[in-house]
Write an enzyme that holds these catalytic residues in place. Sequence first.
Site, mmCIF file in Angstrom:
data_model
loop_
_atom_site.group_PDB
_atom_site.id
_atom_site.type_symbol
_atom_site.label_atom_id
_atom_site.label_comp_id
_atom_site.label_asym_id
_atom_site.label_seq_id
_atom_site.Cartn_x
_atom_site.Cartn_y
_atom_site.Cartn_z
ATOM 1 N N CYS A 122 62.087 23.993 -4.701
ATOM 2 C CA CYS A 122 62.791 24.554 -5.862
ATOM 3 C C CYS A 122 63.937 25.458 -5.413
ATOM 4 C CB CYS A 122 61.804 25.331 -6.738
ATOM 5 S SG CYS A 122 62.493 25.851 -8.326
ATOM 6 N N CYS A 123 63.667 26.328 -4.438
ATOM 7 C CA CYS A 123 64.718 27.210 -3.920
ATOM 8 C C CYS A 123 65.843 26.412 -3.268
ATOM 9 C CB CYS A 123 64.139 28.195 -2.912
ATOM 10 S SG CYS A 123 63.225 29.566 -3.634
ATOM 11 N N CYS A 208 59.278 33.656 -10.377
ATOM 12 C CA CYS A 208 58.721 33.937 -9.046
ATOM 13 C C CYS A 208 58.774 35.410 -8.664
ATOM 14 C CB CYS A 208 59.460 33.113 -7.990
ATOM 15 S SG CYS A 208 59.482 31.343 -8.307
ATOM 16 N N CYS A 231 63.894 32.968 0.213
ATOM 17 C CA CYS A 231 64.263 31.812 -0.592
ATOM 18 C C CYS A 231 64.884 30.708 0.244
ATOM 19 C CB CYS A 231 65.245 32.227 -1.689
ATOM 20 S SG CYS A 231 66.787 32.914 -1.076
#
Length: 236
Positions: A122-123, A208, A231
């Site tokens: 996702c990051c 998050c 991240c």
Amino acid sequence: MKTLLTYETWDNNEALKINNELKDFMNVLKWAYQEYQDQIVYACSFGAEGMVLIDLISKINKNARIIFLDTDVHFKETYELIEKIKNKYPTLKIELIKPRLSLAEQAEQFGEKLWEVNPNLCCKLRKVDPLSLQLSGVHAWISGLRRDQSDTRRNVQYINKDDKFNIIKVCPLIHWTWDDVWSYIRINQLPYNELHDQNYPSIGCKTCTIPVEDELDSRAGRWASTNKKECGLHQA
């Protein structure tokens, strides 16, 4: 004629010399903008360090380019702060950078709530890849990394060879403490994210980031239920 210090022309001895000659944060920023002109960008998360750097940068280059990686899942307080900063520093070129995939497209390809299933991916999709694209067109970028933020950041220098993005990374605040950051904000009456007053020392995506009780670890509220600490934007 002096050779421009870029990733391709990086020389360890020259970098060591520069780092030793740069005595403080203002010298670092002045050097960076003199060296790279319009080929440097500040990637700002609009955290507390970001407020300091934006104010400092505005004193050196009122037309500086500043980018924010807009993942589409930031807190509303973060977006509200960005608007305040745009009004306070109208000549700065503040851009919100979007990922290639919308949240709906990401969900279609990788499933709902990817940040829970695979936070690293996702990051990568929503932060690392967009930043990589932006940095591909410049020689250097500025970051608000501080050495006391975490163990992984203790060896950061003013001027760094960034092997992740093949670029020069400039970190003016490496010697600042959390108290230094907040002293500057208060003395200069700078706007800041209201979530800092609600036990959020480090503010990322709302999916998050949680409030923390341990003020000694400014990164404790990020990906708190996982082993993830970064991240992916920084190797150091």
